[in-house]
Design a protein around this motif. Structure first.
Motif, PDB file in Angstrom:
ATOM      1  N   GLU A 116       0.922  -1.331  -0.084  1.00 46.68           N
ATOM      2  CA  GLU A 116       0.124  -0.020  -0.007  1.00 46.68           C
ATOM      3  C   GLU A 116       0.785   1.172   0.015  1.00 46.68           C
ATOM      4  O   GLU A 116       0.308   2.130  -0.432  1.00 46.68           O
ATOM      5  N   ASN A 117       2.059   1.166   0.567  1.00 47.84           N
ATOM      6  CA  ASN A 117       3.078   2.431   0.624  1.00 47.84           C
ATOM      7  C   ASN A 117       3.820   2.602  -0.722  1.00 47.84           C
ATOM      8  O   ASN A 117       4.627   3.243  -0.755  1.00 47.84           O
ATOM      9  N   GLY A 118       3.336   1.802  -1.901  1.00 48.05           N
ATOM     10  CA  GLY A 118       3.886   1.960  -3.110  1.00 48.05           C
ATOM     11  C   GLY A 118       5.265   1.214  -3.449  1.00 48.05           C
ATOM     12  O   GLY A 118       5.629   1.328  -4.416  1.00 48.05           O
ATOM     13  N   LEU A 119       5.644   0.246  -2.400  1.00 47.59           N
ATOM     14  CA  LEU A 119       6.643  -0.672  -2.851  1.00 47.59           C
ATOM     15  C   LEU A 119       6.387  -1.912  -3.580  1.00 47.59           C
ATOM     16  O   LEU A 119       5.204  -2.379  -3.160  1.00 47.59           O
ATOM     17  N   LYS A 120       7.153  -2.528  -4.098  1.00 43.98           N
ATOM     18  CA  LYS A 120       7.038  -3.918  -4.919  1.00 43.98           C
ATOM     19  C   LYS A 120       8.251  -4.823  -4.375  1.00 43.98           C
ATOM     20  O   LYS A 120       9.314  -4.344  -4.252  1.00 43.98           O
ATOM     21  N   GLY A 121       7.911  -5.907  -3.836  1.00 41.13           N
ATOM     22  CA  GLY A 121       8.716  -7.107  -3.495  1.00 41.13           C
ATOM     23  C   GLY A 121       8.072  -8.152  -3.377  1.00 41.13           C
ATOM     24  O   GLY A 121       7.049  -8.844  -4.032  1.00 41.13           O
ATOM     25  N   HIS A 122       8.811  -9.201  -2.549  1.00 41.00           N
ATOM     26  CA  HIS A 122       8.625 -10.488  -2.389  1.00 41.00           C
ATOM     27  C   HIS A 122       8.317 -10.993  -1.211  1.00 41.00           C
ATOM     28  O   HIS A 122       8.807 -10.547  -0.165  1.00 41.00           O
ATOM     29  N   ALA A 123       7.431 -11.802  -0.843  1.00 41.31           N
ATOM     30  CA  ALA A 123       7.119 -12.403   0.542  1.00 41.31           C
ATOM     31  C   ALA A 123       6.902 -13.937   0.604  1.00 41.31           C
ATOM     32  O   ALA A 123       6.596 -14.472  -0.464  1.00 41.31           O
ATOM     33  N   PHE A 124       7.439 -14.433   1.577  1.00 43.22           N
ATOM     34  CA  PHE A 124       7.537 -16.046   1.580  1.00 43.22           C
ATOM     35  C   PHE A 124       7.709 -16.300   3.358  1.00 43.22           C
ATOM     36  O   PHE A 124       8.417 -16.083   3.720  1.00 43.22           O
ATOM     37  N   HIS A 125       6.421 -16.696   3.705  1.00 46.25           N
ATOM     38  CA  HIS A 125       6.513 -17.098   5.129  1.00 46.25           C
ATOM     39  C   HIS A 125       5.229 -17.915   5.596  1.00 46.25           C
ATOM     40  O   HIS A 125       4.212 -17.954   5.000  1.00 46.25           O
ATOM     41  N   TYR A 126       5.510 -18.750   6.805  1.00 51.70           N
ATOM     42  CA  TYR A 126       4.846 -19.411   7.281  1.00 51.70           C
ATOM     43  C   TYR A 126       3.900 -19.106   8.592  1.00 51.70           C
ATOM     44  O   TYR A 126       3.114 -19.577   9.313  1.00 51.70           O
TER      45      TYR A 126
END
Length: 422
Positions: free
Chosen positions: A359-369
């Motif tokens: 929502e703050n304009g950043l793009k990235g990757h997430a991977f978590h359990y």
């Protein structure tokens, strides 16, 4: 110089096997790269050839930025890029082996599993070659073959069907070295002797002279720095880095070196303290939620107290994933540093995996359990597509910010003001 991209039709087809063998063979003159946001393979690459591996990601960065990144770090005779999943997988998000190969115009070598087949391999290759006409597929290596006779059957068929594909060789099934090690899963099980034997066994029936001829490469020209400019600041940054917090993009490290006057590396497992004159603490992702990883850090009070003092003095902390968990109150029964007002629990299935928009304009990757027990105080919605309903993925308290999202800093200079206090 020489450059090649190693790809396949899917995961678990032998990309890492061939990449490992080639990186070790050319270890004194190679720079490894990884397509996509993965953190594990780059650590493995570094262990093989003792030089940092660079992530190339055309979702997180735009094409000109990725081109600059490749040119900037291609400072060795040989550049070897390891693909992600299958050759075209990730196209829908703008980042696949196909996308990177096309952008950089790097020859692609496909490793194809030939076990239990021969003519069909050529049909599979035709599908890959014709799905996108502008691909850079130039050669194949055949994996899991039982004999040279099996290889010749497939090679003859491919050469009959294609006049623009080199069949570089083959890898036999049931490699001796793979019976004694879990390649790519346990970094600590890989040593020089294993790598030397593995590389020799994998490359035994591959024509390296042809591979080198095929991989001759001239860099594309980049006329200017495709990122916003920044000025060096007279402050210190501390990067938290050990087995628990090891998910650190090399270019993020280099960018922080370029941005700050001084960089210090703090190892919390050794109970090292953050210097009192540090302005920003960056805590990367990794693992703190499992018992073995938690045990490394739970009693490291010198480190913890120096972090709490840093925060008490209204200085800045930026944390990703495992860093976020460490700043929380707890993960189940594992007490953390209690900086952020959130508790987490470890689940048996993935909560997030893939690319996300914040929502703050950043793009990235997430991977978590892990997941929060409550979304009270949460901020920054992480969504698969912009402006759709999704769950929050970050928490903030004054100058302390923790997020599930992994990003690259160089193309996200908005974080300098919002989260780095610059």
């Amino acid at each position: 110089m020489n450059s090649i991209l190693i790809s396949a039709i899917a995961s678990n087809q032998g990309k890492t096997l061939l990449t490992t063998a080639l990186l070790y063979h050319y270890k004194n003159s190679v720079r490894p790269f990884k397509i996509g946001p993965d953190y594990i393979d780059p650590q493995f690459h570094k262990k093989i050839c003792n030089i940092d591996s660079i992530n190339l990601d055309t979702f997180i960065m735009n094409e000109q930025q990725v081109l600059w990144l490749f040119n900037h770090y291609s400072n060795k005779k040989f550049s070897i890029l390891e693909g992600v999943m299958g050759f075209y997988d990730g196209m829908n998000m703008g980042c696949s082996a196909y996308n990177i190969g096309k952008l950089l115009n790097i020859p692609t070598i496909l490793i194809l599993d030939g076990s239990g087949s021969y003519i069909t391999i050529s049909a599979v290759l035709k599908g890959l070659k014709t799905y996108k006409e502008d691909n850079t597929i130039k050669a194949v290596v055949l994996n899991k073959l039982s004999s040279s006779m099996h290889f010749e059957l497939i090679k003859t068929q491919i050469e009959s069907d294609f006049n623009d594909i080199e069949v570089l060789g083959w890898i036999k099934k049931d490699l001796t070295t793979l019976k004694t090690t879990h390649l790519g899963l346990d970094l600590n099980s890989i040593n020089k002797q294993v790598l030397e034997e593995l590389s020799k066994e994998v490359l035994e029936n591959i024509n390296l002279k042809k591979l080198e001829e095929l991989s001759s490469y001239k860099k594309k020209t980049v006329l200017e720095y495709p990122f916003n400019s920044f000025s060096k600041i007279d402050k210190k940054v501390a990067i938290i880095n050990d087995e628990n917090f090891s998910f650190l993009y090399y270019d993020n490290f280099k960018f922080l070196e370029e941005l700050f006057l001084e960089v210090e590396i703090i190892n919390p497992s050794k109970d090292e303290e953050i210097s009192k004159d540090t302005h920003l603490v960056f805590i990367p992702g990794g693992y703190v939620e499992t018992q073995i990883n938690y045990n490394r850090i739970k009693d490291k009070n010198r480190f913890k107290n120096s972090l709490l003092t840093h925060i008490k003095n209204k200085k800045y902390v930026y944390a990703e994933c495992a860093g976020l968990l460490y700043l929380s109150k707890s993960v189940d029964d594992k007490k953390m540093s209690e900086v952020l007002d959130v508790e987490f629990t470890l689940t048996n299935k993935r909560v997030r995996l893939g690319y996300y928009y914040s929502e703050n304009g950043l793009k990235g990757h997430a991977f978590h359990y892990t997941k929060p027990k409550s979304l009270d105080n949460a901020i920054d919605i992480l969504s698969k597509k912009p402006n759709i309903k999704a769950q929050e993925g970050a928490w903030r308290k004054q100058n302390v910010y923790g997020t599930y999202l992994h990003i690259m800093f160089r193309n996200n200079l908005t974080i300098l003001k919002d989260y780095f206090g610059i």
